[in-house]
Design an enzyme around this catalytic site. Structure first.
Site, PDB file in Angstrom:
ATOM      1  N   CYS A  91       0.861  -1.143   0.015  1.00 30.22           N
ATOM      2  CA  CYS A  91       0.021  -0.189  -0.116  1.00 30.22           C
ATOM      3  C   CYS A  91       0.868   1.211   0.019  1.00 30.22           C
ATOM      4  O   CYS A  91       1.911   1.272   0.694  1.00 30.22           O
ATOM      5  CB  CYS A  91      -0.724   0.000   1.171  1.00 30.22           C
ATOM      6  SG  CYS A  91      -2.245   1.558   1.313  1.00 30.22           S
ATOM      7  N   HIS A 133      -9.078  -3.545  -2.351  1.00 29.20           N
ATOM      8  CA  HIS A 133      -8.454  -2.977  -1.089  1.00 29.20           C
ATOM      9  C   HIS A 133      -8.395  -1.454  -1.335  1.00 29.20           C
ATOM     10  O   HIS A 133      -8.642  -0.832  -0.241  1.00 29.20           O
ATOM     11  CB  HIS A 133      -6.817  -3.141  -1.773  1.00 29.20           C
ATOM     12  CG  HIS A 133      -5.614  -2.562  -1.238  1.00 29.20           C
ATOM     13  ND1 HIS A 133      -4.743  -2.967  -0.429  1.00 29.20           N
ATOM     14  CD2 HIS A 133      -5.307  -0.880  -1.028  1.00 29.20           C
ATOM     15  CE1 HIS A 133      -3.877  -1.897   0.096  1.00 29.20           C
ATOM     16  NE2 HIS A 133      -4.482  -0.955  -0.559  1.00 29.20           N
ATOM     17  N   GLU A 134      -8.862  -0.970  -2.556  1.00 29.17           N
ATOM     18  CA  GLU A 134      -8.902   0.420  -2.699  1.00 29.17           C
ATOM     19  C   GLU A 134     -10.308   0.985  -2.074  1.00 29.17           C
ATOM     20  O   GLU A 134     -10.509   1.800  -1.461  1.00 29.17           O
ATOM     21  CB  GLU A 134      -8.795   1.132  -4.045  1.00 29.17           C
ATOM     22  CG  GLU A 134      -7.632   0.577  -4.856  1.00 29.17           C
ATOM     23  CD  GLU A 134      -6.263   1.356  -4.075  1.00 29.17           C
ATOM     24  OE1 GLU A 134      -6.450   2.281  -3.160  1.00 29.17           O
ATOM     25  OE2 GLU A 134      -5.342   0.888  -4.286  1.00 29.17           O
ATOM     26  N   HIS A 137     -10.282   1.604   1.551  1.00 31.67           N
ATOM     27  CA  HIS A 137      -9.595   2.805   1.892  1.00 31.67           C
ATOM     28  C   HIS A 137     -10.854   3.789   2.091  1.00 31.67           C
ATOM     29  O   HIS A 137     -10.786   4.722   2.753  1.00 31.67           O
ATOM     30  CB  HIS A 137      -8.691   3.486   0.811  1.00 31.67           C
ATOM     31  CG  HIS A 137      -7.422   2.969   0.888  1.00 31.67           C
ATOM     32  ND1 HIS A 137      -6.592   3.355   2.009  1.00 31.67           N
ATOM     33  CD2 HIS A 137      -6.560   2.236   0.297  1.00 31.67           C
ATOM     34  CE1 HIS A 137      -5.344   2.736   1.938  1.00 31.67           C
ATOM     35  NE2 HIS A 137      -5.334   2.114   0.752  1.00 31.67           N
TER      36      HIS A 137
END
Length: 169
Positions: A91, A133-134, A137
């Site tokens: 990351c 993953h994004e 965020h």
């Protein structure tokens, strides 16, 4: 276009929940372009707006080897997920650290593109992992949140040390 500053842990701004984009306009498109420039400059494959202190639901991704398959996800929604997989993820907000994270093998999402047009996408492999993953965020979640408290502490210490060394240089 310009390269934006990527926030690093333990910056609490990484924990903010992003708000939906109300209108895709020239300002949002400029943000998207700056995010791509930043992601490429940092040698990443994905970047969420939260990582550059813009708390809107915007993601840019390019997992291609030639860095020529740009994917823009504005206001992404997860519609379906299936299977199980995982890779050692990295990351840009947690520099030089990697860890195995459990993820769905396939995802189906709905989002707006750079021009504000809605679309659906089915993804698997690295693209599916990167999307998940994004999207984490955007709700203030980091890959290290999937790890044990001890591993989280070790990662935090390593990143803080790297940032101190970088500040001295």
């Amino acid at each position: 276009m310009s390269v934006l500053q990527v926030l690093h842990i333990p910056d609490e701004r990484l924990r903010k929940v992003a708000k939906p984009v109300e209108e895709v306009n020239a300002e949002i498109q400029r943000i998207v372009d700056d995010m791509f420039e930043t992601m490429y400059a940092e040698e990443g494959i994905g970047l969420a707006a939260t990582q550059v202190d813009i708390h809107q639901r915007i993601i840019v991704i390019d997992v291609s080897e030639n860095r020529d398959e740009r994917l823009v996800l504005i206001n992404p929604e997860l519609l379906e997920k299936s299977g199980e997989t995982g890779i050692e993820e990295g990351c840009l907000s947690i520099p030089k650290q990697r860890a195995l994270v459990p993820r769905a093998e396939k995802v189906k999402i709905r989002a707006l593109d750079r021009d504000g047009k809605p679309f659906e996408l089915e993804a698997d492999g690295l693209l599916a992992i990167c999307i998940q993953h994004e999207m984490d965020h955007l709700v203030g979640k980091l890959f290290m949140d999937y790890l044990s408290p001890l591993k989280q502490q070790r990662i935090r210490q390593k990143v803080e040390k790297l940032d101190r060394l970088k500040a001295r240089a």
